[in-house]
Motif scaffolding. Structure first.
Motif, PDB file in Angstrom:
ATOM      1  N   ARG A 153       0.824  -1.215   0.000  1.00 52.02           N
ATOM      2  CA  ARG A 153       0.000   0.000   0.000  1.00 52.02           C
ATOM      3  C   ARG A 153       0.857   1.265   0.000  1.00 52.02           C
ATOM      4  O   ARG A 153       0.577   2.214  -0.739  1.00 52.02           O
ATOM      5  CB  ARG A 153      -0.919  -0.015   1.224  1.00 52.02           C
ATOM      6  N   MET A 157       0.599   4.116  -2.995  1.00 50.67           N
ATOM      7  CA  MET A 157       0.092   5.444  -2.664  1.00 50.67           C
ATOM      8  C   MET A 157       1.134   6.534  -2.915  1.00 50.67           C
ATOM      9  O   MET A 157       0.803   7.619  -3.398  1.00 50.67           O
ATOM     10  CB  MET A 157      -0.366   5.477  -1.211  1.00 50.67           C
ATOM     11  N   ALA A 205      -7.408   5.728  -2.930  1.00 49.99           N
ATOM     12  CA  ALA A 205      -6.940   5.213  -1.638  1.00 49.99           C
ATOM     13  C   ALA A 205      -7.826   4.075  -1.138  1.00 49.99           C
ATOM     14  O   ALA A 205      -7.335   3.092  -0.570  1.00 49.99           O
ATOM     15  CB  ALA A 205      -6.905   6.341  -0.605  1.00 49.99           C
ATOM     16  N   VAL A 208      -6.899   0.881  -3.134  1.00 48.06           N
ATOM     17  CA  VAL A 208      -5.582   0.369  -2.753  1.00 48.06           C
ATOM     18  C   VAL A 208      -5.629  -0.269  -1.369  1.00 48.06           C
ATOM     19  O   VAL A 208      -5.084  -1.362  -1.149  1.00 48.06           O
ATOM     20  CB  VAL A 208      -4.523   1.496  -2.789  1.00 48.06           C
ATOM     21  N   THR A 209      -6.297   0.388  -0.440  1.00 48.17           N
ATOM     22  CA  THR A 209      -6.398  -0.144   0.923  1.00 48.17           C
ATOM     23  C   THR A 209      -7.130  -1.479   0.930  1.00 48.17           C
ATOM     24  O   THR A 209      -6.705  -2.438   1.583  1.00 48.17           O
ATOM     25  CB  THR A 209      -7.122   0.858   1.836  1.00 48.17           C
ATOM     26  N   PHE A 212      -4.986  -4.413  -0.588  1.00 45.98           N
ATOM     27  CA  PHE A 212      -3.876  -4.899   0.238  1.00 45.98           C
ATOM     28  C   PHE A 212      -4.312  -5.299   1.645  1.00 45.98           C
ATOM     29  O   PHE A 212      -3.461  -5.669   2.455  1.00 45.98           O
ATOM     30  CB  PHE A 212      -2.786  -3.834   0.336  1.00 45.98           C
ATOM     31  N   SER A 213      -5.604  -5.229   1.926  1.00 46.02           N
ATOM     32  CA  SER A 213      -6.067  -5.530   3.286  1.00 46.02           C
ATOM     33  C   SER A 213      -5.798  -6.984   3.673  1.00 46.02           C
ATOM     34  O   SER A 213      -5.568  -7.284   4.848  1.00 46.02           O
ATOM     35  CB  SER A 213      -7.566  -5.218   3.415  1.00 46.02           C
ATOM     36  N   ARG A 215      -3.362  -9.633   1.887  1.00 45.79           N
ATOM     37  CA  ARG A 215      -2.456  -9.813   0.758  1.00 45.79           C
ATOM     38  C   ARG A 215      -2.573 -11.171   0.082  1.00 45.79           C
ATOM     39  O   ARG A 215      -2.298 -11.313  -1.104  1.00 45.79           O
ATOM     40  CB  ARG A 215      -1.011  -9.599   1.218  1.00 45.79           C
ATOM     41  N   GLU A 244      -0.209  -7.271  -5.012  1.00 46.72           N
ATOM     42  CA  GLU A 244       1.202  -6.951  -5.199  1.00 46.72           C
ATOM     43  C   GLU A 244       1.678  -7.107  -6.648  1.00 46.72           C
ATOM     44  O   GLU A 244       2.788  -6.694  -6.981  1.00 46.72           O
ATOM     45  CB  GLU A 244       2.088  -7.803  -4.283  1.00 46.72           C
TER      46      GLU A 244
END
Length: 265
Positions: A153, A157, A205, A208-209, A212-213, A215, A244
């Motif tokens: 993340r 970002m 955001a 993205v969050t 990746f919360s 993985r 990723e």
């Protein structure tokens, strides 16, 4: 460093190696008339060299005792000191008050480095560049490429807003007291407006969050509350991929789909 004991609550590790200080200042290359802002000037080791080259800088210092020492060493014309927590500072107001593109520098306390990096994102369009000393692992994550174990993340970002460049490492012995981690210097230059994702930052955001919360999960699972499998495919992204594996452009396309889906409902 005489007369001041480093405070653990502020994660204070004071840089004292003249060779490293000179190398950092050479990388920054401060010039008179520029709007330099140093986060955490501390005992003023880096500050003195910045003032010598730029003539005047602004310092953000949370420790009131150190602030008094700095006032005794530098004149108001050399160092405009703001006694405040950089995490709580009104950065947009500071940028407006200085009236020009900021050059932000600092040896950032390791425990606040990530929230502070995110806190500076909203003023990226008012920044010329940023040079920070950070924990080496944090810099590796900031500059990581898709597909690696460090990519996450933080990588996405920051790379969506800046060109991130690792400069060099700094040994623990360059500080007093010596930290238990290795440090690195990173340069961050804001991307030109035409190179930015054309999507609302808060939506980007959010995507993205969520991605990746967890993985280990594929996008069809991690983004399930935002997009269906078909909608992920419409963004030209494989729903079976993990976060990723995606570059910044892929996350931007996913965010665009989220906006499109929301507008059509």
């Amino acid at each position: 460093m005489e007369g001041h004991r480093a405070r653990k609550r502020f994660s204070q590790n004071f840089l004292h190696d003249p060779g490293v200080i000179e190398r950092i200042v050479d990388a920054i290359d401060p010039r008179p008339g520029q709007h330099l802002v140093e986060i955490g000037p501390g005992l003023g080791a880096l500050t003195g060299q910045l003032v010598q080259r730029a003539g005047r800088i602004t310092g953000i210092e949370i420790d009131r005792d150190l602030a008094e020492r700095l006032r005794g060493r530098f004149t108001a014309g050399e160092l405009e000191l703001v006694v405040a927590d950089a995490l709580q500072l009104d950065w947009p107001q500071l940028a407006r008050s200085l009236g020009g593109a900021l050059r932000v520098v600092g040896n950032l306390p390791y425990h606040v480095s990530t929230p502070l990096l995110f806190g500076l994102l909203p003023i990226a369009d008012q920044v010329q560049d940023q040079h920070f000393m950070l924990q080496r692992e944090v810099v590796e994550r900031m500059a990581a490429a898709p597909g690696g174990k460090d990519y996450g993340r933080l990588s996405v970002m920051l790379q969506a807003r800046y060109r991130v460049e690792r400069l060099f490492h700094v040994a623990a012995g360059s500080f007093h007291p010596a930290p238990k981690v290795q440090s690195s210097i990173v340069r961050m230059r804001p991307l030109a407006a035409g190179d930015l994702p054309r999507i609302a930052p808060q939506v980007f955001a959010q995507v993205v969050t969520a991605a990746f919360s967890q993985r280990r999960k594929t996008l069809r699972n991690s983004l399930g509350r935002l997009l269906s499998e078909a909608q992920i495919e419409q963004a030209n992204v494989d729903p079976g991929a993990r976060a990723e594996a995606l570059d910044v452009a892929a996350f931007a396309r996913l965010a665009e789909r989220v906006v499109h889906v929301g507008a059509s409902q």
